[in-house]
Design an enzyme around this catalytic site. Structure first.
Site, PDB file in Angstrom:
ATOM      1  N   ARG A  77       0.918  -1.259   0.068  1.00 17.68           N
ATOM      2  CA  ARG A  77      -0.059  -0.076   0.177  1.00 17.68           C
ATOM      3  C   ARG A  77       0.780   1.019   0.094  1.00 17.68           C
ATOM      4  O   ARG A  77       1.966   1.243   0.898  1.00 17.68           O
ATOM      5  CB  ARG A  77      -1.068   0.054   1.370  1.00 17.68           C
ATOM      6  CG  ARG A  77      -1.706   1.248   1.510  1.00 17.68           C
ATOM      7  CD  ARG A  77      -2.569   1.469   2.493  1.00 17.68           C
ATOM      8  NE  ARG A  77      -3.252   2.494   2.782  1.00 17.68           N
ATOM      9  CZ  ARG A  77      -3.018   3.545   3.613  1.00 17.68           C
ATOM     10  NH1 ARG A  77      -2.436   3.289   4.742  1.00 17.68           N
ATOM     11  NH2 ARG A  77      -3.620   4.443   3.520  1.00 17.68           N
ATOM     12  N   HIS A 123      -2.577  11.016   1.225  1.00 16.75           N
ATOM     13  CA  HIS A 123      -2.181  10.623   2.501  1.00 16.75           C
ATOM     14  C   HIS A 123      -1.636  12.155   2.938  1.00 16.75           C
ATOM     15  O   HIS A 123      -0.414  12.108   3.034  1.00 16.75           O
ATOM     16  CB  HIS A 123      -1.104   9.658   2.352  1.00 16.75           C
ATOM     17  CG  HIS A 123      -0.940   9.108   3.666  1.00 16.75           C
ATOM     18  ND1 HIS A 123      -0.996   7.632   3.908  1.00 16.75           N
ATOM     19  CD2 HIS A 123      -0.301   9.435   4.989  1.00 16.75           C
ATOM     20  CE1 HIS A 123      -0.461   7.358   4.975  1.00 16.75           C
ATOM     21  NE2 HIS A 123      -0.289   8.549   5.795  1.00 16.75           N
ATOM     22  N   GLU A 170      -6.685   8.526   7.057  1.00 21.24           N
ATOM     23  CA  GLU A 170      -7.181   9.326   8.217  1.00 21.24           C
ATOM     24  C   GLU A 170      -7.590  10.489   8.045  1.00 21.24           C
ATOM     25  O   GLU A 170      -6.746  11.624   8.671  1.00 21.24           O
ATOM     26  CB  GLU A 170      -5.692   9.266   9.178  1.00 21.24           C
ATOM     27  CG  GLU A 170      -5.400   7.602   9.525  1.00 21.24           C
ATOM     28  CD  GLU A 170      -4.199   7.527  10.370  1.00 21.24           C
ATOM     29  OE1 GLU A 170      -3.692   8.884  10.783  1.00 21.24           O
ATOM     30  OE2 GLU A 170      -3.729   6.444  10.837  1.00 21.24           O
ATOM     31  N   ASN A 310      -7.179   1.775  10.121  1.00 18.48           N
ATOM     32  CA  ASN A 310      -5.646   1.947  10.533  1.00 18.48           C
ATOM     33  C   ASN A 310      -5.860   1.812  12.024  1.00 18.48           C
ATOM     34  O   ASN A 310      -6.877   2.314  12.634  1.00 18.48           O
ATOM     35  CB  ASN A 310      -5.127   3.262  10.311  1.00 18.48           C
ATOM     36  CG  ASN A 310      -4.755   3.581   8.938  1.00 18.48           C
ATOM     37  OD1 ASN A 310      -4.651   2.720   7.988  1.00 18.48           O
ATOM     38  ND2 ASN A 310      -4.014   4.751   8.442  1.00 18.48           N
ATOM     39  N   TYR A 312      -3.887   1.298  16.079  1.00 20.16           N
ATOM     40  CA  TYR A 312      -2.197   1.359  16.520  1.00 20.16           C
ATOM     41  C   TYR A 312      -2.436   0.886  18.002  1.00 20.16           C
ATOM     42  O   TYR A 312      -1.212   0.255  18.501  1.00 20.16           O
ATOM     43  CB  TYR A 312      -1.559   2.706  16.577  1.00 20.16           C
ATOM     44  CG  TYR A 312      -0.984   3.137  15.038  1.00 20.16           C
ATOM     45  CD1 TYR A 312       0.184   2.470  14.716  1.00 20.16           C
ATOM     46  CD2 TYR A 312      -1.894   3.500  14.154  1.00 20.16           C
ATOM     47  CE1 TYR A 312       0.589   2.671  13.451  1.00 20.16           C
ATOM     48  CE2 TYR A 312      -1.456   3.522  12.658  1.00 20.16           C
ATOM     49  CZ  TYR A 312      -0.161   3.029  12.325  1.00 20.16           C
ATOM     50  OH  TYR A 312       0.404   3.484  11.257  1.00 20.16           O
ATOM     51  N   GLU A 381      -3.203  -0.132   8.325  1.00 18.37           N
ATOM     52  CA  GLU A 381      -2.193   0.240   8.714  1.00 18.37           C
ATOM     53  C   GLU A 381      -2.094  -0.441  10.112  1.00 18.37           C
ATOM     54  O   GLU A 381      -3.078  -0.344  10.774  1.00 18.37           O
ATOM     55  CB  GLU A 381      -1.851   1.866   9.066  1.00 18.37           C
ATOM     56  CG  GLU A 381      -1.150   2.345   7.880  1.00 18.37           C
ATOM     57  CD  GLU A 381      -1.199   3.834   7.986  1.00 18.37           C
ATOM     58  OE1 GLU A 381      -0.862   4.226   9.080  1.00 18.37           O
ATOM     59  OE2 GLU A 381      -1.203   4.556   7.086  1.00 18.37           O
TER      60      GLU A 381
END
Ligand code: NCW
Length: 480
Positions: A77, A123, A170, A310, A312, A381
């Site tokens: 990606r 992005h 995002e 995404n 984290y 992500e």
């Protein structure tokens, strides 16, 4: 031994973004993006650095593909630089053939190596000219038309070769960090001590609305004119952390944790799946949150072929009793790393916002799947920085057990979500293929499974995690 698994044909690989890796800001006709100009504002980027050189990936595509091949990745990606494709950005501005040809060759080389390309259109590196010309994301009419035009140029150039498209990465970050906190380009904030521009009482919500409309316009263009012929899928990538109540027994904290997720994720998710903003946001923000026109609802509702996730980390969330102020874009609450009992949510990393908690991943993807009617997910992500990694000797930092443990935990949690909770997940991109320019955190923070020696001729050194991640997937992906 685990009973959890991921489906056969699961598409795993790595992710990067143009401004974070490419460098070559003036090569082949590229013009400036808002990140080029933002990085020049003193004090905005740790170490006063920028993406002028980064990993020099614009000139090292063959090396990057070799790195990917060594890991066994099935997909990659990456994002396109709008400023290379249409340097001045707008629908009446010229298209730069050299920029297009660069990415055509890259996509062809990836495919020849057996690696499926996933393209992100945006992005964060908006052409600077569009910010100057009409205020960029603050002008929904002009921005959505220009974004649709840029998307059409990309679909036409790469649509026969690329089957997975992501419109925005995002949008929460662009909106809140770019137009309220001022930590990201273009750096607007109402706090006059930090910057002279911006009105964070309305700008983040206006920018978010504009990105949703632009997303809807690009998806409509794809579905009307490219999808049937090219046979691809298109969606948006949303960020969002899991939220755990600071005090599980306090209904106000339970409600605040839910509100946090709604402000961070459902802001965009509810618009796309339900054609409205969450009630919690409308209640707190009132008329500061834009109203939807019927035409906009028709464009945005139902505009995802898949959900790009995404993810984290997780946080504890505590309700705040005080009245929300204009800078409270999380919903009048505090975000904490320790709960009422003093338990930490996860270990420290190099990023102040990131504390790993794999169980939170499983809970969030289930929460999203339930809320949005079981969409197909691609995890676009997931990854971690490591505290103090930059200070270690090369030998020690290549032995990145902390990152390996992160991937074991998170990929295991994803397999559990798929097997035990019935979540439809088809792909996963680890962040990131290599260390790169980590926006406001500069180069000190490293997320790569490959160490990049910026001073040593950009040499790439795979870390232990680059090898291990394929073994982890091998354990979970069904063979038949
Ligand atoms: S900064 C960020 N990231 C990292 C970045 O390298 C990547 O381009 C992004 O897609 C890794 O993944 C995303 N996310 C923003 C985190 C939120 C920070 C919150 C700060 C609050 C003040």
């Amino acid at each position: 031994m685990t009973d959890s698994y991921l489906p056969k044909d699961f598409l795993w690989g790595f992710a990067t973004a143009s401004y974070q890796i490419e460098g070559a800001p003036q090569q082949d006709g590229r013009a400036e993006s808002i990140w080029d100009t933002f990085c020049r504002i003193p004090g905005k980027i740790a170490g006063g650095t920028n993406g002028d050189v980064a990993c020099d990936s614009y000139n090292r595509t063959a090396e990057d593909i070799e790195l990917l091949k060594k890991t066994g990745a099935k997909s990659y990606r990456f994002s396109l630089s709008w400023s290379r494709i249409i340097p001045l950005g707008g629908r009446d501005d010229p298209v730069n053939e050299k920029g297009i040809q660069h990415y055509v060759k890259f996509v062809d080389d990836l495919r020849a190596a057996g690696i499926e390309p996933l393209i992100t259109l945006f992005h964060w590196d908006l052409p600077e000219n569009l910010d100057k010309r009409y205020g960029g994301l603050l002008n929904k009419v002009e921005f959505s038309k220009d974004f649709e035009n840029y998307a059409r140029v990309c679909f036409k150039a790469f649509g026969d070769r690329v089957k997975l498209w992501i419109t925005f990465n995002e949008p929460w970050c662009s909106a809140v960090l770019g137009y309220s906190i001022g930590q990201f380009a273009p750096g607007h904030t109402s706090d006059r001590s930090k910057s002279a521009v911006g009105d964070s009482s309305t700008e983040p919500w206006i920018a978010g609305h504009a990105m949703l409309i632009a997303h809807g316009a690009a998806v409509k263009a794809y579905r009307d004119d490219f999808k049937a012929k090219d046979g691809g899928q298109i969606g948006i990538t949303l960020n969002g952390d899991w939220a755990v109540p600071w005090d599980e027994n306090d209904p106000k904290d339970v409600e605040a944790a839910n509100r946090k997720i709604e402000f961070a994720i459902s802001w965009f998710g509810d618009a796309i799946y339900f054609g409205k903003y969450p009630d919690s946001m409308r209640k707190q923000l009132g008329s500061r949150l834009p109203e939807w026109t019927p035409e906009e609802i028709a464009l945005v509702k139902g505009s995802n072929d898949f959900y790009g996730m995404n993810h984290y980390c997780a946080n504890y969330v505590r309700h705040k009793e005080t009245e929300p102020d204009i800078n409270d874009h999380a919903g009048n609450l505090d975000i904490l790393y320790q709960n009422k009992e003093g338990v930490w949510i996860g270990p420290e990393t190099q990023s102040p916002w990131l504390r790993p908690n794999p169980e939170g991943f499983r809970k969030l993807i289930k929460w999203l799947s339930d809320r949005y009617g079981g969409p197909t997910f691609y995890v676009t992500e997931n990854g971690t920085s490591v505290k103090g990694e930059s200070q270690l000797s090369l030998k020690d930092l290549l032995d990145d057990e902390f990152r390996c443990e992160y991937f074991r935990g998170y990929i295991g949690a994803l397999a559990d979500a798929h097997t035990k909770d019935g979540v439809d997940v088809r792909g996963y991109s680890a962040w990131s293929l290599m260390d790169n320019f980590e926006w406001a955190e500069g180069y000190e923070t490293r997320f790569g499974v490959t160490y990049v020696d910026y001073e040593g001729g950009q040499k790439r050194h795979p870390k232990k995690s680059a090898k291990e991640i394929g073994q982890i997937f091998d354990k979970y992906i069904k063979k038949e």
